[in-house]
Design an enzyme around this catalytic site. Structure first.
Site, PDB file in Angstrom:
ATOM      1  N   GLU A  80       9.924  -2.549  -3.619  1.00  0.00           N
ATOM      2  CA  GLU A  80      10.239  -2.554  -2.033  1.00  0.00           C
ATOM      3  C   GLU A  80      11.233  -3.652  -1.760  1.00  0.00           C
ATOM      4  O   GLU A  80      11.388  -4.568  -2.354  1.00  0.00           O
ATOM      5  CB  GLU A  80       8.849  -2.982  -1.410  1.00  0.00           C
ATOM      6  N   TYR A 191      -3.607  -9.842   5.787  1.00  0.00           N
ATOM      7  CA  TYR A 191      -2.772  -9.050   4.786  1.00  0.00           C
ATOM      8  C   TYR A 191      -3.614  -8.290   3.854  1.00  0.00           C
ATOM      9  O   TYR A 191      -3.156  -6.996   3.836  1.00  0.00           O
ATOM     10  CB  TYR A 191      -2.152 -10.171   4.164  1.00  0.00           C
TER      11      TYR A 191
END
Ligand code: FEO
Length: 396
Positions: A80, A191
């Site tokens: 990513e 998160y």
């Protein structure tokens, strides 16, 4: 460069300005960091890079402090762009440097960056000798992409865990014991709730697998936020808890309202739930931060979602939060719908059907009120809340 363990350096970037991550999907009230690590052993290994906008700064620092041509190998734990985004510029300068990654990693690097570099495919248990230290690779597919892996620095007991155990949290400090614990845990749970919840099954099995290796873990260094050096296993224990249908025994009410009638219902329903001893949090989804609200949903055993009816449908922010709840695949939570209407009154049924699609268990028929609720109707809402609270209590 910051030496975090003998010969192991943090060479990342602190992004103080970041307020949205994953495009516009995730709010980062405290910024973030892109943690890259450099192991300066007999061989020099760079583990992960940083997000594309910071690539020049990142590479200039590496050139100044280490010399790019001194880097013997690059490990890509995850493709990513917040970690792989500097690869193109870096490899323009050191094109033949071997890149150690998973098979999926090589495929995804090619698809992202359209380059065919010197890939060395690794699997769980494969190692590279750096001199004093040895890198041991641990594949971690779907934590949180198919390409993800972790790198364990044997000899130092440092686990470079990539996204797992991270937090979007920029701080001048580097370690978990140096920062405000409330801030740290707020960012760590947000998160997990917003990024890792759908992969909880894989989290559980990966934790078992890593524990079974029975290797010393002196430090867990993720790719975002602070490094866990004080009792590093505390975050592993937390993940174990969070991955097991986590809740804190509370109820969250998510309403959206046009002229306040659905809000009045929400307040009365909350009163009814609280009469059963269940703490209840109430959010107007049109005014609240979606990721903060989803973190509260993560902590909840019961979730009530409400919208007034508009144009034979539901309000846009209600649809948006339901779509996010569906994507996160929460498990073990119960739900119900409510809302006010003027004439056609479809919203409660639409929310109820949507709740069923999200995987939450709808345990009560929804509550509807026409126009502005009367005192008597608000009493009914309170009773609706009391019954919902009782049903939640039975399931705790
Ligand atoms: Fe931090 Fe999945 O990237």
């Amino acid at each position: 460069m910051m030496e975090i363990a003998n010969k192991i350096y943090w060479v990342g970037i602190k992004d103080w300005e970041l307020r949205m991550f994953h495009g516009e999907e995730y709010t980062t009230h405290r910024g973030s960091t892109y943690n890259s690590y450099l192991i300066k052993d007999e061989k020099i290994a760079l583990v992960d890079t940083v997000w594309t906008p910071f690539r020049e700064e990142f590479i200039d620092e590496l050139e100044k402090n280490v010399g790019l041509d001194k880097i013997d190998l690059i490990v890509v734990n995850h493709t990513e762009v917040d970690h792989g985004g500097s690869l193109t510029l870096l490899l323009d300068k050191i094109p033949d440097t071997p890149i150690y990654c998973t098979k999926k990693g090589a495929e995804m690097i090619k698809q992202h960056f359209h380059k065919d570099w010197n890939f060395k495919i690794v699997k769980t248990g494969d190692t590279i000798d750096l001199g004093e230290y040895k890198l041991v690779f641990i594949e971690a597919p779907m934590l949180h992409w198919p390409d993800s892996m972790m790198t364990y620095v044997q000899g130092a007991g440092v686990l470079l865990s990539n996204d797992a155990f991270g937090q979007h949290y920029a701080t001048p400090l580097f370690y978990n014991d140096q920062v405000d614990q409330c801030e740290l845990y707020q960012e760590a749970i947000k998160y997990y709730a917003n990024i890792l919840t759908p992969f909880s099954k894989m989290v559980r099995s990966k934790i078992e697998e890593v524990k079974a290796l029975n290797v010393p873990v002196n430090m867990i260094a993720p790719s975002h936020g602070v490094i866990w050096r004080d009792n590093p296993m505390q975050i592993v224990e937390k993940y174990d808890e969070w991955a097991n249908n986590y809740h804190e025994g509370i109820v969250t009410i998510l309403y959206n309202t046009m002229w306040g009638a659905t809000k009045k219902m929400a307040v009365s329903i909350a009163k009814g739930i609280e009469s059963t001893g269940i703490p209840t949090k109430v959010y107007n989804t049109g005014k609240s931060d979606r990721n903060d609200v989803l973190t509260e949903v993560f902590k909840s055993k019961g979730v009530l979602v409400a919208s007034s009816t508009v144009n034979n449908g539901i309000l846009a922010e209600t649809a948006s939060i339901l779509e996010m709840i569906k994507g996160l695949k929460f498990k073990g939570k119960v739900a119900a719908a409510f809302g006010s209407y003027g004439w056609s009154g479809e919203s409660v049924k639409i929310v109820e059907d949507f709740l069923k699609e999200t995987g939450l268990e709808v345990i009560m028929e929804g509550k509807k009120v026409k126009y502005n609720p009367t005192e008597e109707e608000l009493q009914e809402c309170e009773e609706f809340g009391r019954q919902f609270g009782e049903k939640v209590r039975e399931r705790l």
